[in-house]
Design an enzyme around this catalytic site. Structure first.
Site, PDB file in Angstrom:
ATOM      1  N   ASP A 233       5.650   7.517 -15.565  1.00  0.00           N
ATOM      2  CA  ASP A 233       6.101   8.883 -15.291  1.00  0.00           C
ATOM      3  C   ASP A 233       7.028   9.280 -16.430  1.00  0.00           C
ATOM      4  O   ASP A 233       7.139   8.559 -17.428  1.00  0.00           O
ATOM      5  CB  ASP A 233       6.798   8.972 -13.925  1.00  0.00           C
ATOM      6  CG  ASP A 233       6.620  10.343 -13.272  1.00  0.00           C
ATOM      7  OD1 ASP A 233       7.242  11.305 -13.753  1.00  0.00           O
ATOM      8  OD2 ASP A 233       5.857  10.444 -12.298  1.00  0.00           O
TER       9      ASP A 233
ATOM     10  N   HIS B 184       4.808  14.999 -16.051  1.00  0.00           N
ATOM     11  CA  HIS B 184       5.268  13.671 -15.635  1.00  0.00           C
ATOM     12  C   HIS B 184       5.051  12.634 -16.738  1.00  0.00           C
ATOM     13  O   HIS B 184       4.678  11.493 -16.476  1.00  0.00           O
ATOM     14  CB  HIS B 184       4.597  13.241 -14.330  1.00  0.00           C
ATOM     15  CG  HIS B 184       5.065  14.015 -13.137  1.00  0.00           C
ATOM     16  ND1 HIS B 184       6.245  13.727 -12.487  1.00  0.00           N
ATOM     17  CD2 HIS B 184       4.519  15.082 -12.495  1.00  0.00           C
ATOM     18  CE1 HIS B 184       6.400  14.580 -11.479  1.00  0.00           C
ATOM     19  NE2 HIS B 184       5.369  15.414 -11.471  1.00  0.00           N
TER      20      HIS B 184
ATOM     21  N   GLU C 198       2.401  19.546 -10.945  1.00  0.00           N
ATOM     22  CA  GLU C 198       3.762  19.984 -11.273  1.00  0.00           C
ATOM     23  C   GLU C 198       3.963  20.291 -12.762  1.00  0.00           C
ATOM     24  O   GLU C 198       4.934  19.868 -13.382  1.00  0.00           O
ATOM     25  CB  GLU C 198       4.780  18.956 -10.768  1.00  0.00           C
ATOM     26  CG  GLU C 198       4.774  18.843  -9.251  1.00  0.00           C
ATOM     27  CD  GLU C 198       5.849  17.941  -8.690  1.00  0.00           C
ATOM     28  OE1 GLU C 198       6.302  18.212  -7.559  1.00  0.00           O
ATOM     29  OE2 GLU C 198       6.239  16.957  -9.355  1.00  0.00           O
TER      30      GLU C 198
END
Length: 630
Positions: A264, A318, A389
Site C-alpha cells: 500500500d 494506494h 479511492e
C-alpha cells in the site's frame, strides 16, 4: 434491569441453592487433576450439567459435546450429517493412513495427515505445557483399538481454482478392534476437508486419558467456491509466523482464500529479485520483508491446508513508499503525491501516493512487478488489481500529469481523469496477461468510481470479478449483477473486522464503527443481499465472500483476536449458507472457539466459561431460575 444484572442474579441463585455435597479435598499439586462432582446429560440437543452422585447415563463434558445434537460440534455445519451417541476410545499412535491417490496428491495427503495427527495430540490438556502426554494406564480394549483411515481421491489436480470440487463423503464405523474411517473425495481439497471434519469427531476423554471418536456419516459440499479473509501487511507488518497461524485457523474452518494485501502507500515489504529497490525504499526495516523463498514456502503451506494465496498489488492509488527510487535511476517520477501534505487534500488516509499516468516508465516497472508475482505465485489462478479511492486532486495538481492531460486533449475535469484511470486499468490487465505468458488470469477489482455505470463499460465482465466493499444496501450491487459481473461480497457494514476501534487519526471511533460482532458476521448472507436489491439471488454470479482485516491498528500481537473466532462465523456462512440465524449456531460456535484455542489460535473470548458448561443459559430474555436444564 440489564441483561448483565439478570445473569448475575441467576448465577448467584445457582451458587447458593445448587451447591454439591461438600468433600474433603486437599489443594491440587501441579499437574494433578482434581475430581469433579459434575457430569452432563444430553437433553434436546443441549448438554445439561448435573450432580453425578447416584445418576446414570451421564457422560463427561467432552463426550456430551461430541455426541449431543444432530451435527455434534462440527464447524462449519455440514450439508448432511448423522452423528452417533456412543464413543470408542483409542490412542493417538494407534492410527494408520491408507490412501488411494496419484502423484503429488499422495504427497499432499501425507502432509495433511501429519497435520491431522498433530491436531489430535493438541486435544490432550498437557500437550501445550511441555509435559509428556498419554501416560496411561489404559484398559485392554483401548490398547487394541486401531483407527484406520482409508482415503480415495479421484482426480490428480492439485491447483485450487474457482471450479474445484471441494466435496467429500466421510463414514466412521466402529468394530471390535478397528475403527474404520472411509473418505471419498473427487479432489485433494475435499479429502483435506474430510480430515478436518474427522478431527472434530474426535475429542479427549477426561477420565480415560485417551481419545474418543464418535461414529458418523457426513456428506458435504461448500455453498460458495470463494471463502476468504483479507490480511493487510502494508500498514503494519505481519510476520510469516502470524500468517501461518492464520492459515492454520482458516484450514480449521474450511476457508479457502487468503487475500494478501501485500503493499500500500505505507510500505512495500515484498522483496523482488528483479526490482530490489521496491523493498529497499519501501520496507519499514530490513527485517520486515517477505523474501521470495518465504513467499514460496507460504504458498506451499497454504496449499496443504486447502487455501489459495491471492496476491493484491493495489494500483493506481494506494501506492507510494517503495516507488521513490525512479528519479535516481533516470526513470522519472514513478509515483506522485508520495507522503504529500496536507494529506487530507491528496488521499483518503496518510500517507498519500498514486502512480504517475504521464510516465511510460511506470508501466515498464509495473509490468516487471507482475512478471515476478506470476512466477512467485505460480500457478497464479487469481490476481487482485486493487483499484479504489483515486484522489482527483492529486493527479490534477501534479504539473507533469496536468500537462499530459492537456497536451493529449483529454481535458482536466474529474470525468477525464476517471477515463484515464480506465485506460490505466486496461493497460494493467494487458501487462498481467503478458506476464502470464498469454494465459487468462481472472482479475479482481474493488468497487469504486470505475465500477459505476458511466465507466463500467470499460471493464469486460468475462475478465473481471468485482469485490463489493460498500454497504449491503448499495444500489450498485444490482447494476453489477444485472450486467453479468461475478462478485465477491465484503460489505463493510458486516465483514470489516477492524471496525469499532478508537480513531487512529484524531479522536472518537474509527470510520466504520461500530464493532462487527460474530452475530452480525454470521447473519450477513450474500444471496439475501442480492435478492433484496435485485429480486433474484444471482446464485451463479455470487462467488462468495471475504472478511477484511485492515491493519492500521493491528499487528502480530492482535491479529489472531481480530480474526478469530469471527472468521469462523464467516466460514459457516460461506460453507453452509444456513437459513437459520446465529442463535441456532451459538452453542457450536462457543465450543469451536475453545477448539481453536486448543490448536494454538489466540481467539477472542466470547462468553464466560460458565456459559460453555451451561448451554442455553446465557441469553437476554427472562431467565428461568433453577438447577440443571431449562
Amino acid at each position: 434491569m440489564s441483561g448483565r444484572v439478570r445473569m448475575l442474579m441467576v448465577m448467584a441463585y445457582i451458587a447458593v441453592v445448587c451447591l454439591p455435597t461438600s468433600h474433603t479435598l486437599t489443594a491440587p499439586e501441579d499437574g494433578f487433576r482434581m475430581p469433579s462432582p459434575w457430569a452432563w446429560r444430553c437433553v434436546s440437543g443441549r448438554c445439561v450439567k448435573e450432580d453425578a452422585a447416584g445418576q446414570v447415563r451421564l457422560t463427561t463434558f467432552n463426550m456430551c459435546k461430541l455426541t449431543c445434537g444432530t451435527e455434534g460440534m462440527l464447524w462449519p455445519r455440514p450439508v448432511n450429517a448423522v452423528i452417533g451417541d456412543q464413543v470408542t476410545l483409542f490412542l493417538p499412535w494407534k492410527m494408520t493412513l491408507q490412501p488411494i491417490c496419484q502423484g503429488e496428491v499422495c504427497n499432499l495427503l501425507h502432509e495433511a495427515y501429519d497435520i491431522f495427527t498433530d491436531t489430535l495430540q493438541r486435544y490432550h490438556p498437557h500437550y501445550a505445557n511441555g509435559r509428556a502426554p498419554w501416560t496411561g494406564p489404559w484398559d485392554a480394549a483401548t490398547e487394541l483399538q486401531v483407527l484406520q483411515i482409508d482415503v480415495t481421491v479421484v482426480e490428480n489436480d492439485t491447483a485450487l481454482t474457482l471450479d474445484t470440487d471441494e466435496s467429500y463423503d466421510l463414514t466412521v464405523t466402529t468394530g471390535t478392534d478397528v475403527i474404520s474411517v472411509l473418505i471419498i473425495a473427487p479432489t485433494y481439497f475435499g479429502a483435506r476437508h474430510a480430515l478436518e471434519t474427522l478431527s472434530q469427531l474426535v475429542e479427549y476423554h477426561e477420565t480415560a486419558d485417551a481419545l474418543m471418536v464418535v461414529p458418523a456419516t457426513v456428506s458435504d459440499v461448500p455453498a460458495f467456491p470463494y471463502r476468504g479473509l483479507l490480511v493487510d501487511t502494508s500498514r503494519n507488518f505481519v510476520s510469516v509466523a502470524a500468517l501461518e497461524r492464520t492459515l492454520d485457523a482458516m484450514a480449521a474452518n474450511k476457508l479457502n482464500t487468503l487475500h494478501w494485501h501485500i503493499t500500500d502507500s505505507h510500505s512495500f515489504p515484498l522483496f523482488l529479485d528483479s526490482l530490489p529497490n521496491m523493498a529497499y525504499y519501501g520496507a519499514y526495516s530490513g527485517s520486515q520483508v517477505y523474501t521470495p523463498a518465504q513467499v514460496r514456502n507460504l504458498i506451499k503451506y497454504a496449499q496443504v491446508r486447502g487455501v489459495r494465496l491471492l496476491p493484491e498489488l493495489d494500483a493506481p492509488a494506494h501506492v507510494g513508499n517503495g516507488w521513490q527510487w525512479g528519479e535516481k535511476e533516470g526513470l522519472g517520477q514513478l509515483a506522485v503525491c508520495v507522503n504529500q501534505e496536507p494529506w487530507e487534500s491528496y488521499c483518503m488516509e496518510p500517507p498519500c501516493g498514486q502512480l504517475n499516468l504521464a510516465n511510460p516508465n511506470m508501466y515498464d516497472v509495473l509490468g516487471q512487478i507482475y512478471k515476478e508475482l506470476v512466477q512467485l505465485f505460480s500457478p497464479l489462478e487469481l490476481f487482485h488489481f486493487g483499484g479504489d479511492e483515486i484522489n482527483f486532486n492529486c493527479w490534477n495538481t501534479t504539473e507533469e500529469i496536468f500537462k499530459f492531460m492537456v497536451d493529449n486533449g483529454y481535458g482536466t475535469n474529474e470525468s477525464a481523469y476517471y477515463s484515464q484511470w480506465a485506460v490505466f486499468q486496461e493497460r494493467a490487465r494487458e501487462l498481467l496477461h503478458e506476464a502470464a505468458g498469454g494465459r487468462k488470469v481472472p482479475g479482481v477489482l474493488w468497487t469504486s468510481h470505475l465500477t459505476e455505470p458511466e465507466y463500467l463499460e470499460s471493464l469486460n465482465p468475462s475478465q473481471y470479478i468485482i469485490q463489493i466493499w460498500t454497504t449491503k444496501n448499495d444500489s450498485s450491487i444490482y447494476k453489477l449483477l444485472s450486467r453479468g459481473y461475478r462478485v465477491i461480497f465484503s460489505n463493510y457494514d458486516a465483514w470489516y473486522l477492524d471496525c469499532g476501534m478508537g480513531a487512529w487519526v484524531g479522536e472518537g471511533n474509527n470510520w466504520c464503527s461500530p464493532y462487527k460482532g460474530w452475530q452480525t458476521v454470521y447473519d450477513n448472507s450474500p444471496h439475501d443481499i442480492a435478492f433484496a436489491e435485485t429480486g433474484s439471488p444471482y446464485t451463479d454470479q455470487i462467488l462468495g465472500g471475504e472478511a477484511a482485516l485492515w491493519t492500521e491498528q493491528v499487528d502480530d500481537a492482535t491479529v489472531d483476536s481480530k480474526l478469530w473466532p469471527r472468521g469462523a462465523a464467516l466460514a459457516e456462512r460461506l460453507w453452509t449458507n444456513p437459513v437459520t440465524t446465529w442463535k441456532a449456531a451459538e452453542i457450536r460456535f462457543i465450543n469451536h472457539r475453545q477448539r481453536l484455542v486448543k490448536r494454538g489460535v489466540q481467539a477472542e473470548r466470547i462468553q464466560p466459561q460458565w456459559c460453555h458448561q451451561n448451554e442455553g443459559l446465557c441469553y437476554l430474555s427472562e431467565p428461568i431460575l433453577g438447577c440443571g436444564a431449562v
